[in-house]
Design an enzyme around this catalytic site. Sequence first.
Site, mmCIF file in Angstrom:
data_model
loop_
_atom_site.group_PDB
_atom_site.id
_atom_site.type_symbol
_atom_site.label_atom_id
_atom_site.label_comp_id
_atom_site.label_asym_id
_atom_site.label_seq_id
_atom_site.Cartn_x
_atom_site.Cartn_y
_atom_site.Cartn_z
ATOM 1 N N GLU A 10 97.697 -26.745 -28.005
ATOM 2 C CA GLU A 10 97.054 -28.044 -28.055
ATOM 3 C C GLU A 10 96.184 -28.222 -26.820
ATOM 4 O OE1 GLU A 10 100.288 -30.881 -28.312
ATOM 5 O OE2 GLU A 10 100.466 -30.996 -26.136
ATOM 6 N N LYS A 61 97.047 -40.742 -23.570
ATOM 7 C CA LYS A 61 96.821 -39.290 -23.594
ATOM 8 C C LYS A 61 96.775 -38.848 -25.055
ATOM 9 C CE LYS A 61 98.821 -36.188 -20.841
ATOM 10 N NZ LYS A 61 99.911 -35.370 -20.263
#
Length: 161
Positions: free
Chosen positions: A71, A83
């Site tokens: 990721e 985030k």
Amino acid sequence: MRKSQSHDFETDIPAAELWEVYGTLRAGELLPELLPHVLAKVEVVSGDGCVGTILQLTFPPGIPGLETYREKFIKVDNENYIKEAQTIDGDILKLGFLYYMVRFEVIAKGPTSSVVRSTIEYEVDEAHPELEAMVSTGPLAETAEKFAGYIKAQKVAQSTS
């Protein structure tokens, strides 16, 4: 078509203290320690925790079709405590997800309380509608609970030392 699932976890920890974990690479260090049944290992491939950071995540053995994925942090907002990490490679995409992104928002409720909103945004290949059943905020909810417990334990340890 993109879909999403969210979970809110309310805690008596100030948002800034939660962000010290969520907003840094500390979260990746703690996940395998606090939730080994969710993630066995988190490795930094590149970056320092800012936008563009790439992590390799390894699942524990026994989850069919899922071993690893990567990721990339696509948003790290230290002012608003948000985030976002988008899956860029690995088994999640190989299964048939066209898009998979996790967002964490730490929302101040007051000076001593906050909410962790965990959201998964995803899109599945039309040939794999069964993948929708795999999408669950359960591990993210458990993460919020474990991180809050960890922060509280650290506070207790600091006050007794």
